[in-house]
Design an enzyme around this catalytic site. Sequence first.
Site, PDB file in Angstrom:
ATOM      1  N   GLU A  93       0.828  -1.200   0.000  1.00  0.00           N
ATOM      2  CA  GLU A  93       0.000   0.000   0.000  1.00  0.00           C
ATOM      3  C   GLU A  93       0.863   1.251   0.000  1.00  0.00           C
ATOM      4  O   GLU A  93       1.952   1.249   0.580  1.00  0.00           O
ATOM      5  CB  GLU A  93      -0.842   0.050   1.283  1.00  0.00           C
ATOM      6  CG  GLU A  93      -1.777  -1.104   1.432  1.00  0.00           C
ATOM      7  CD  GLU A  93      -2.403  -1.140   2.808  1.00  0.00           C
ATOM      8  OE1 GLU A  93      -2.119  -0.253   3.638  1.00  0.00           O
ATOM      9  OE2 GLU A  93      -3.183  -2.059   3.049  1.00  0.00           O
ATOM     10  N   CYS A 106       2.989   8.379   1.836  1.00  0.00           N
ATOM     11  CA  CYS A 106       3.461   7.397   2.811  1.00  0.00           C
ATOM     12  C   CYS A 106       3.742   6.116   2.033  1.00  0.00           C
ATOM     13  O   CYS A 106       2.854   5.604   1.341  1.00  0.00           O
ATOM     14  CB  CYS A 106       2.368   7.184   3.867  1.00  0.00           C
ATOM     15  SG  CYS A 106       2.813   5.904   5.055  1.00  0.00           S
ATOM     16  N   CYS A 113       5.436  -7.515   7.616  1.00  0.00           N
ATOM     17  CA  CYS A 113       6.434  -6.982   8.548  1.00  0.00           C
ATOM     18  C   CYS A 113       6.744  -8.041   9.602  1.00  0.00           C
ATOM     19  O   CYS A 113       5.854  -8.763  10.045  1.00  0.00           O
ATOM     20  CB  CYS A 113       5.901  -5.712   9.216  1.00  0.00           C
ATOM     21  SG  CYS A 113       7.113  -4.949  10.316  1.00  0.00           S
ATOM     22  N   CYS A 117       3.984  -5.864  15.767  1.00  0.00           N
ATOM     23  CA  CYS A 117       3.291  -4.945  16.687  1.00  0.00           C
ATOM     24  C   CYS A 117       1.811  -5.363  16.718  1.00  0.00           C
ATOM     25  O   CYS A 117       1.184  -5.496  15.658  1.00  0.00           O
ATOM     26  CB  CYS A 117       3.430  -3.502  16.222  1.00  0.00           C
ATOM     27  SG  CYS A 117       5.162  -3.045  15.972  1.00  0.00           S
ATOM     28  N   CYS A 120      -1.191  -3.558  14.770  1.00  0.00           N
ATOM     29  CA  CYS A 120      -0.971  -3.142  13.378  1.00  0.00           C
ATOM     30  C   CYS A 120      -1.388  -4.245  12.405  1.00  0.00           C
ATOM     31  O   CYS A 120      -0.993  -5.400  12.554  1.00  0.00           O
ATOM     32  CB  CYS A 120       0.513  -2.803  13.220  1.00  0.00           C
ATOM     33  SG  CYS A 120       1.040  -2.667  11.518  1.00  0.00           S
ATOM     34  N   GLY A 163       5.857  -2.379   6.714  1.00  0.00           N
ATOM     35  CA  GLY A 163       7.240  -2.813   6.934  1.00  0.00           C
ATOM     36  C   GLY A 163       8.015  -1.916   7.874  1.00  0.00           C
ATOM     37  O   GLY A 163       7.607  -0.795   8.171  1.00  0.00           O
ATOM     38  N   GLU A 164       9.133  -2.454   8.349  1.00  0.00           N
ATOM     39  CA  GLU A 164      10.056  -1.701   9.212  1.00  0.00           C
ATOM     40  C   GLU A 164      11.240  -1.281   8.326  1.00  0.00           C
ATOM     41  O   GLU A 164      12.044  -2.121   7.905  1.00  0.00           O
ATOM     42  CB  GLU A 164      10.502  -2.615  10.373  1.00  0.00           C
ATOM     43  CG  GLU A 164      11.777  -2.221  11.087  1.00  0.00           C
ATOM     44  CD  GLU A 164      11.779  -0.799  11.632  1.00  0.00           C
ATOM     45  OE1 GLU A 164      10.864  -0.432  12.369  1.00  0.00           O
ATOM     46  OE2 GLU A 164      12.727  -0.043  11.304  1.00  0.00           O
ATOM     47  N   SER A 195      10.405   6.222   9.801  1.00  0.00           N
ATOM     48  CA  SER A 195       9.864   5.861  11.109  1.00  0.00           C
ATOM     49  C   SER A 195      10.284   4.442  11.445  1.00  0.00           C
ATOM     50  O   SER A 195      10.044   3.514  10.672  1.00  0.00           O
ATOM     51  CB  SER A 195       8.339   5.964  11.047  1.00  0.00           C
ATOM     52  OG  SER A 195       7.798   5.504  12.254  1.00  0.00           O
ATOM     53  N   ASN A 294      -5.783   3.490  15.236  1.00  0.00           N
ATOM     54  CA  ASN A 294      -6.609   3.063  14.120  1.00  0.00           C
ATOM     55  C   ASN A 294      -6.959   1.595  14.404  1.00  0.00           C
ATOM     56  O   ASN A 294      -6.089   0.744  14.314  1.00  0.00           O
ATOM     57  CB  ASN A 294      -5.734   3.157  12.853  1.00  0.00           C
ATOM     58  CG  ASN A 294      -6.537   3.525  11.651  1.00  0.00           C
ATOM     59  OD1 ASN A 294      -7.745   3.315  11.617  1.00  0.00           O
ATOM     60  ND2 ASN A 294      -5.861   4.068  10.662  1.00  0.00           N
ATOM     61  N   CYS A 337      -1.916   1.501   8.089  1.00  0.00           N
ATOM     62  CA  CYS A 337      -0.988   0.687   7.312  1.00  0.00           C
ATOM     63  C   CYS A 337      -1.366  -0.789   7.323  1.00  0.00           C
ATOM     64  O   CYS A 337      -1.620  -1.371   8.366  1.00  0.00           O
ATOM     65  CB  CYS A 337       0.413   0.949   7.858  1.00  0.00           C
ATOM     66  SG  CYS A 337       1.391  -0.440   8.305  1.00  0.00           S
TER      67      CYS A 337
END
Length: 343
Positions: A93, A106, A113, A117, A120, A163-164, A195, A294, A337
């Site tokens: 995305e 973004c 990922c 987390c 997420c 993703g990180e 980030s 979210n 995300c």
Amino acid sequence: MAIGLIYNYSFSDIKSLLASWGEPNYRARQLWEGLYQHFWVFPKQFTDLPLPLRNRLAEEFPTDALTPVNILRSSDKQTLKTLLRLNDGQAIEAVLMCYAKRRTICISTQVGCAMGCVFCATGQMGFKRHLSSGEIVAQVMYFARLLYADGEVVTNVVVMGMGEPFHNYENTLSAIDRLNDLEGYNFGARRFTISTVGLVPAIRRFTEEKRQINLAISLHAADDALRSSMLPINKPYPIDDILAACRDYISVTGRRITFEWALVNGVNDTPEQARLLAGKIKGLLCHVNAIPLNPTIGYAGQPTTRLRANNFKEILNNYGIPCTIRLRRGMDIQAGCGQLASK
Ligand code: SF4
């Protein structure tokens, strides 16, 4: 067909490639400018290149890096979320946010990922693969092309999508370097924000490289027990280690850090968490960006209320720490995300 996979090539890669095809040096510059100054991606658009070279490019790069398959616009028209299909059928995305004069995009750096987390949607998908540098560049160029058609330009890029980014350090940074090239897209490093969830060795590497790119840390909790329950990566990289790396980053670069905080009702939006956070980051050159959570299907937590968010902010402000409560945008198009790709 578009030749989007050429975004994997740096300028010096393109020079070597064209030299190996027997082309004169200046062709590399023409191709580079076509890609990054005119946003061309179809061989027929490169009218300053001879036809045989255009044909060879089409043969050697027969596919685009990504194809939009689902485009959703929020009801307030300010957020445009795009599901992009990659060559291997995976999906990522990318989001365009239009607020006032800002055109912020973004972008994603991985399919899925590995950080897990709990709140997420991307974390809930698990890790599939890293994106190549070209797939990261292609997301920016996709929106650059879209905006250019309306006489507009991308103003900021936030690397906060799926993703990180520091787990895919090489490809993320080489994509940014490519977009930063003065004779190409020339997108200033200070207009990028990366980030991270707090991969300490990567923060230290980033510090040593003294880059001008903005750094944001997804903190979300002020004590290790709570943070580890929300972000499993906190176990190997606990809060004090992250903040020590942040302190060094600020003293070496002189740059401000942003701490990201998804406010979950009754979990990390309490006065105790705000005070604990304030005690840990007081005196740091930083800013706290808090946003009501979210919600996702795989996590029971709910967004904070306006009252609790304001209280959280006020406590930080009382300690002299700047804090902004951001609005959740694009809720009607699942702009969080991973929410679209995981579907
Ligand atoms: S919040 Fe970021 S780091 Fe955490 S799982 Fe989601 S994409 Fe990965």
